[in-house]
Design an enzyme around this catalytic site. Structure first.
Site, short mmCIF file in Angstrom:
data_model
loop_
_atom_site.label_atom_id
_atom_site.label_comp_id
_atom_site.label_asym_id
_atom_site.label_seq_id
_atom_site.Cartn_x
_atom_site.Cartn_y
_atom_site.Cartn_z
N ASP A 1 47.31 -73.67 7.16
CA ASP A 1 48.35 -73.34 6.21
C ASP A 1 48.63 -74.56 5.32
OD1 ASP A 1 50.70 -71.63 5.35
OD2 ASP A 1 51.78 -73.38 6.10
N GLU B 1 43.94 -72.90 3.46
CA GLU B 1 44.74 -72.33 2.38
C GLU B 1 44.84 -73.47 1.36
OE1 GLU B 1 48.97 -70.04 1.65
OE2 GLU B 1 48.94 -71.76 3.02
#
Length: 704
Positions: free
Chosen positions: A347, A383
């Site tokens: 993330d 990401e």
């Protein structure tokens, strides 16, 4: 209780079969107390043991009388000087950063804060209340588990189909999952769920965060929850809410992985190493802040009372400190070696590469990953954006990493919304995004292609709403993205209009077909294949209810969409030209009569020219892939050839006659799939009618 000196390594609480070694890093602490508890909700420890040994900034002891199942936490003393970055408060029970299991989550009160809530000096004040009664306790874990012959499936990247899903949301409404297993690790591997994934052809599940996380106090007080879980507090502990009490959920997680592997499905974890759940300078003291705030967090060099925040959550972990880096690496290795995980999705990954303020593409974190003998061997997905300056880094990660391709998502959405000028970029995205990845030495599978994910509209909502509807999040609809590149096709939200509903179903098929027939790694968001809706909420992070749970009560349209998705993935699996590892060259192939591996075709059947590429009003594209344009080989390294395919996309408002290209060998075109009508058929004419807003896939069959 016997107390021995113990060892500084490994960090955490480690049961060796005879006793337990405890080791905690803190560079700036003046003292550390290990606290043992009899019950999870105890307000006072039964034993408080000062750690007398300190080796290389690690406090440690060995307790030969402590067994698995023992509950513990730490109290850490030291300076409380926020202006210098120190926030030690021994009144606060702390979660071990290396805890492998917790008893539950935080029962919020003002006592969890190192300062006194409401004090005029705010976080410069010092709170003396003991918060142990509301804090989860760490659990000493026995690592023994019967893995039997478990082994990773090791699906090649170019054959990987990822299914992003939420442990809880997948099964809360599933009628065939026993009530007591719904929303748990074990519920996720019940036969009906596995059968569904296998029927699709899923090769990997990407689980939304399963590290122990907390729900922010403001959400709890608003009657909401942190459903997504991007608020980690313990990077080696599976979330207690997804399993049973104590260390049992560790075994249940392992059982889940074992069951997935037995079915041939890999397990990826969505991991949140960019920040913790302790928030900004006004946040609670739960773990890292109280253990050593100055070591674990990026602090503002101009005023160390405050945090540098590249994640939008109030803090960022300090990747410049070797012990913080070690925590992340130890966590990753633990999940691979002890929990048998097959890969990770990071993330807000650019946060991990910020060595000062800039994102360093070849930063320390990536160098360490690349040389690590364990982590470098699993699948790594970034990401590739964060909220800091220069944080959008799509295409800039090193060799060995795949990325969520946000440019793919946005282009495909714009094309099917009907925006002009999309065809040139569409061609790049369909063929693997070589413009983003080839120059860096990467291959097609560097691109994880997706149309929807947990963050944003579901596929159903993407074709049903022009704007977000996040009122249920209690933020006056201010949260979530305002630019979704969506279209409602005539009515905002649900409607009884049959023409609109038919158009929406076709658009769903268009998105799925485009995604599955694009080069790269395909990723589906859970429930999209059966029409899951969040009622227009594009930021449902705090909705743990029917808004986010997958509804398995399927109507006829949902069942048709499911079968269509299965059909597309069957075609993908049976045609090696759809799963290339290297990029197309767009040039003639040796020994094939001058045929190109890839040809872009216009409606008259001829190759696209600069004129068509430059026409912003063009919304039609044909993609011709030669059957010999494969790079797979069999066990003897003989080439594995596929079928010549023609993918036709019409994003315009009117139907067009499309002339089928003439090939060097005689044969017959067969329509394998058409999003405007069901079934397949042989094409008897030299043209096909390409319906407005539709995808058609044809294959060329030569006489035997």
């Amino acid at each position: 209780m016997r107390i021995w000196p113990g060892d500084p390594n490994p960090l955490g609480a480690v049961w060796d079969g005879q006793g337990t070694n405890f080791a905690l890093f803190s560079e700036n602490a003046s003292g550390v107390d290990l606290c043992l508890f009899d019950h999870p909700d105890d307000e006072k420890e039964s034993h408080r043991i000062p750690l007398r040994e300190r080796t290389d900034l690690i406090w440690h002891t060995y307790l030969p009388d402590v067994r698995p199942g023992m509950l513990y936490g730490y109290r850490v003393g030291g300076p409380y000087e926020p202006e210098r970055g120190h926030r030690f408060n021994p009144n606060k029970l702390l979660i071990d950063p290396y805890a492998k299991a917790l008893t539950g989550t935080v029962a919020w009160s003002d006592a969890q804060y190192g300062y006194t809530i409401g004090h005029p000096e705010r976080d410069l004040s010092f709170d003396e209340r003991d918060d142990a009664g509301g804090m989860p306790k760490c659990v000493v874990v026995d690592p023994a588990f019967t893995w039997e012959d478990d082994s990773p499936p090791r699906t090649p990247w170019n054959r990987t189909v990822i299914y992003e899903c939420h442990v809880r949301g997948m099964t809360m409404l599933h009628p065939s999952v026993p009530d007591h297993l719904r929303g748990t690790f074990l519920g996720l591997v019940q036969d009906p769920v596995l059968d569904h994934l296998l029927s699709l052809g899923v090769t990997a599940v990407e689980l939304m965060p399963v590290h122990q996380f907390v729900t922010e106090r403001r959400l709890v007080e608003a009657g909401l929850t942190n459903y997504w879980g991007y608020n980690s507090v313990a990077y080696l502990a599976p979330h207690a809410g997804y399993g049973s009490y104590g260390q049992a959920h560790v075994y249940e997680f392992k059982s889940m992985v074992k069951a997935f592997h037995r079915a041939g499905i890999e397990v990826f974890l969505d991991v949140v190493y960019n920040h913790t759940g302790e928030g900004n300078h006004l946040g609670p003291t739960l773990s890292h802040r109280g253990v050593d705030n100055a070591a674990y967090y990026r602090l503002d060099p101009e005023n160390r009372r405050y945090y540098l925040d590249f994640s939008g959550t109030g803090n960022s972990l300090n990747m410049l400190h070797p012990r913080t880096m070690q925590l992340i690496m130890d966590s990753l290795r633990y999940w691979v070696t002890e929990m048998h995980v097959d890969g990770f999705r990071f993330d807000l990954a650019p946060v991990l590469a910020r060595e000062l303020y800039e994102v360093n593409r070849l930063g320390t974190f990536f160098d360490i990953i690349q040389q690590d003998p364990v982590i470098s061997q699993v699948k790594l997905i970034a990401e590739p954006w964060d909220v800091g300056p220069g944080g959008y880094q799509v295409g800039n990660f090193p060799v060995g990493w795949a990325e969520w391709n946000g440019r793919y998502r946005d282009c495909i959405r714009r094309f099917w919304r009907g925006d002009g000028g999309q065809v040139p970029e569409l061609a790049s995205r369909l063929s693997g995004s070589s413009d983003l990845y080839e120059a860096g030495g990467r291959r097609t599978y560097a691109s994880v292609n997706f149309v929807t994910a947990h963050d944003g509209f579901t596929l159903h909502d993407l074709v049903s709403y022009d704007r977000k509807h996040n009122e249920a999040n209690a933020e006056d609809n201010r949260d979530g993205s305002d630019e979704n590149y969506s279209r409602n096709w005539g009515v905002e939200g649900e409607t009884e209009s049959q023409p609109i509903r038919r158009m929406r179903e076709r658009m769903k098929r268009n998105f799925l077909a485009t995604l599955i027939f694009s080069q790269g790694v395909r990723m589906l968001s859970h429930g999209d294949e059966i029409g899951r809706t969040q009622r227009g909420n594009n930021n449902a992070y705090c909705q743990d209810n029917e808004v986010t749970w997958v509804d398995w009560d399927l109507d006829p349209a949902d069942r048709e969409l499911l079968e269509f998705t299965r059909q597309c993935l069957r075609i993908f699996r049976s045609n090696p030209v759809l799963r290339r590892r290297s990029f197309f060259r767009g040039r003639s192939m040796a020994g094939d009569g001058g045929a190109k591996d890839l040809t872009w075709v216009r409606p008259d059947g001829q190759e696209m020219t600069d004129r068509e590429w430059g026409n912003a009003e063009n919304r039609i594209l044909g993609m011709l892939i030669h059957g010999h344009a494969t790079d797979e080989v069999d066990e003897r390294r003989r080439p594995v050839y596929g079928e010549t395919l023609l993918l036709l996309l019409n994003g315009g408002w009117r139907s067009r006659v499309f002339a089928l290209p003439r090939l060097e060998r005689p044969g017959t075109w067969e329509e394998m799939l058409n999003t405007a009508r069901p079934g397949s058929r042989f094409v008897r004419k030299p043209t096909v009618n390409l319906t407005a807003h539709s995808v058609t896939l044809l294959r060329y069959t030569e006489p035997s």
